[in-house]
Enzyme design. Structure first.
Site: not given
Length: 174
Positions: A96, A99
């Site tokens: 991600c 993230c």
């Protein structure tokens, strides 16, 4: 996924391109171009563990805890709810990008608020899938804030400003 597939094929195509360049016909009266430099392999990518390091800050007061298994996730969640503890659950994934962008913000917040543990949960961990659907985790990063054993806030996405203000609100309640 298509980009990753193309990137995985790239090393196999490079020797073909070099062979095609080397097989150009010789033209009389024109100087031969200098041969291309030998192909070298690209620098290795940093390991995922380095990209997602949860090493405490230099002052040693970080409150980040990496949840290592589905069993420990269940145990921690039960303890937070039963003992009415403040906590933040940070749902993330190694693939991600947002993230990764939030990692420095989370690290800073874990050092700024050492009395509020931040539990980092990898959504791809074995055995966690059903628990995540029960908690309605549908995208990452997602942050759940707990106070007195119940969920009091949620931040979905890479919104650093909202994350910081929600963390500050939780801290003021302590």
């Amino acid at each position: 996924m298509a980009l990753a597939h193309r990137l995985c094929r790239l090393p196999r195509l490079l020797p073909l391109a070099a062979a095609a360049a080397a097989s150009k016909p010789y033209l009389p009266g024109k100087p031969s171009p200098a041969p291309p430099p030998p192909l070298s392999s690209p620098p290795p990518f940093p390991s995922l563990s380095r990209l997602f390091s949860t090493t405490p800050s230099s002052s040693g007061d970080s409150s980040m805890v990496v949840v290592g298994s589905a069993e420990s996730f269940t145990s921690i969640m039960s303890k937070v709810e039963a003992e009415k503890l403040p906590a933040v659950f940070y749902y993330t994934a190694v693939w991600c990008g947002p993230c990764r962008a939030m990692a420095p913000v989370i690290s800073k917040l874990s050092s700024r608020y050492p009395k509020i543990p931040i539990y980092k949960v990898d959504i791809d961990m074995d055995g966690v899938g059903s628990k995540l659907s029960d908690l309605k985790i549908f995208s990452v990063p997602t942050f759940h804030f707990y106070y007195q054993g119940r969920k009091t806030g949620e931040v979905v996405g890479a919104n650093a400003t909202k994350l910081e203000s929600t963390m500050e609100s939780l801290h003021k309640q302590l």
